[in-house]
Write an enzyme that holds these catalytic residues in place. Structure first.
Site, short mmCIF file in Angstrom:
data_model
loop_
_atom_site.label_atom_id
_atom_site.label_comp_id
_atom_site.label_asym_id
_atom_site.label_seq_id
_atom_site.Cartn_x
_atom_site.Cartn_y
_atom_site.Cartn_z
N SER A 56 41.73 36.33 36.50
CA SER A 56 41.02 36.78 36.05
C SER A 56 41.11 37.96 36.27
CB SER A 56 39.58 36.03 35.56
OG SER A 56 39.03 37.25 34.51
N GLN A 64 31.12 43.14 36.42
CA GLN A 64 30.02 43.39 37.42
C GLN A 64 30.80 43.72 38.74
OE1 GLN A 64 28.15 40.40 37.29
NE2 GLN A 64 26.18 40.97 37.51
N GLU A 83 29.58 36.81 46.27
CA GLU A 83 30.11 36.57 47.41
C GLU A 83 32.07 35.96 45.95
OE1 GLU A 83 31.32 33.91 51.47
OE2 GLU A 83 30.16 33.67 50.27
#
Length: 280
Positions: A56, A64, A83
């Site tokens: 993706s 983000q 993380e």
């Protein structure tokens, strides 16, 4: 400024671990300069889902930014939250990632990591229990305070923490979803040395939680009433001692005799325990 000097500055800047976009305020940091959050409660990442996220990111980029804080080491940042995004970005071939740099305390780092994972339901039950336990140990918090901070009922925190009283092999069975948290409540009703065999029985016979709870009452040959009363009393004692000493505590009792075991992970926890025991 000459073009040569300009190129020289560009060359120097490209070697720095970070660069900041003046319009957005978002900084770009090289992934090699970001180290893991030492308070990160999440230890297991589903490799398939991580690959899905990496694909993706290849397709859509990192939407983000990751949150980091400056560490004590020069040019090194410590991860606060994100993380999974960071690891997926590495898999996607990214050498730099967008970050937001914040100046935060160790307590806030732990809270960021826990809240991010709990709210997104990213932690398994054991990781969640260890995270709550870490809050209690690191910051001398009661179960009630943890519950208030996490926006959960105290009973939810208490029941989650009780999972740490499971045999380690049973904890692993819970992590890999061979048994559920509901099954584990039944497993906690039996004697410690019988937990693993009981858990294996649940898996082998594919018992429902209700069936497991019924079987727990007589597992190992104890009578239902005696087993339930004894287990509830022992767990109650363990819960009160855990609340007081902020440590994992095991109580073993037979015929009025037994022992209480305090589990500590480092010298600081041992020193804290000794101090509490010496209090008048």
């Amino acid at each position: 400024m000459s073009s040569k000097l300009g190129r020289g500055l560009d060359s120097l800047l490209s070697k720095l671990p970070e660069s900041t976009n003046s319009e957005t305020g978002i900084t770009t940091v090289k992934t090699d300069f970001i180290k893991p959050n030492k308070y990160q409660p999440r230890k297991y990442f589903d490799p398939d889902k991580l690959l899905e996220l990496a694909e993706s990111i290849k397709e859509n980029g990192i939407i983000q930014p990751i949150i980091v804080t400056k560490s004590d080491e020069d040019n090194i940042y410590e991860l606060v939250a994100g993380e999974r995004r960071l690891e997926a970005s590495k898999l996607a071939g990214y050498e730099k990632v967008p970050v937001i740099i914040r100046s935060i305390s160790p307590k806030e780092m732990l809270l960021f990591a826990i809240i991010e994972n709990v709210q997104r339901e990213n932690l398994n039950s054991i990781e969640e229990a260890k995270a709550y336990h870490q809050l209690m140990i690191e910051f001398d918090m009661s179960q009630a305070k943890v519950a208030e901070m996490m926006g959960k009922d105290r009973s939810t925190i208490t029941n989650t923490l009780r999972l740490l009283n499971l045999n380690e092999a049973v904890q692993e069975m819970l992590i890999i979803k061979l048994v559920s948290s509901g099954h584990c409540r039944a497993i906690l009703q039996v004697e410690d040395e019988l937990q693993l065999s009981f858990a294996q029985k649940i898996v082998e016979e594919k018992l429902s939680v209700r069936k497991a709870e019924e079987l727990a009452k007589t597992w190992g040959g104890a009578t239902p009433k005696r087993a339930t009363v004894k287990t509830n009393r022992k767990k109650g004692i363990e819960s009160r001692l855990t609340e007081k000493f902020k440590l994992k505590i095991k109580v073993e009792e037979r015929s009025g005799k037994g022992k209480v075991t305090f589990h500590f992970k480092n010298q600081e926890e041992l020193d804290a325990l000794i101090s509490k025991l010496e209090e008048k």
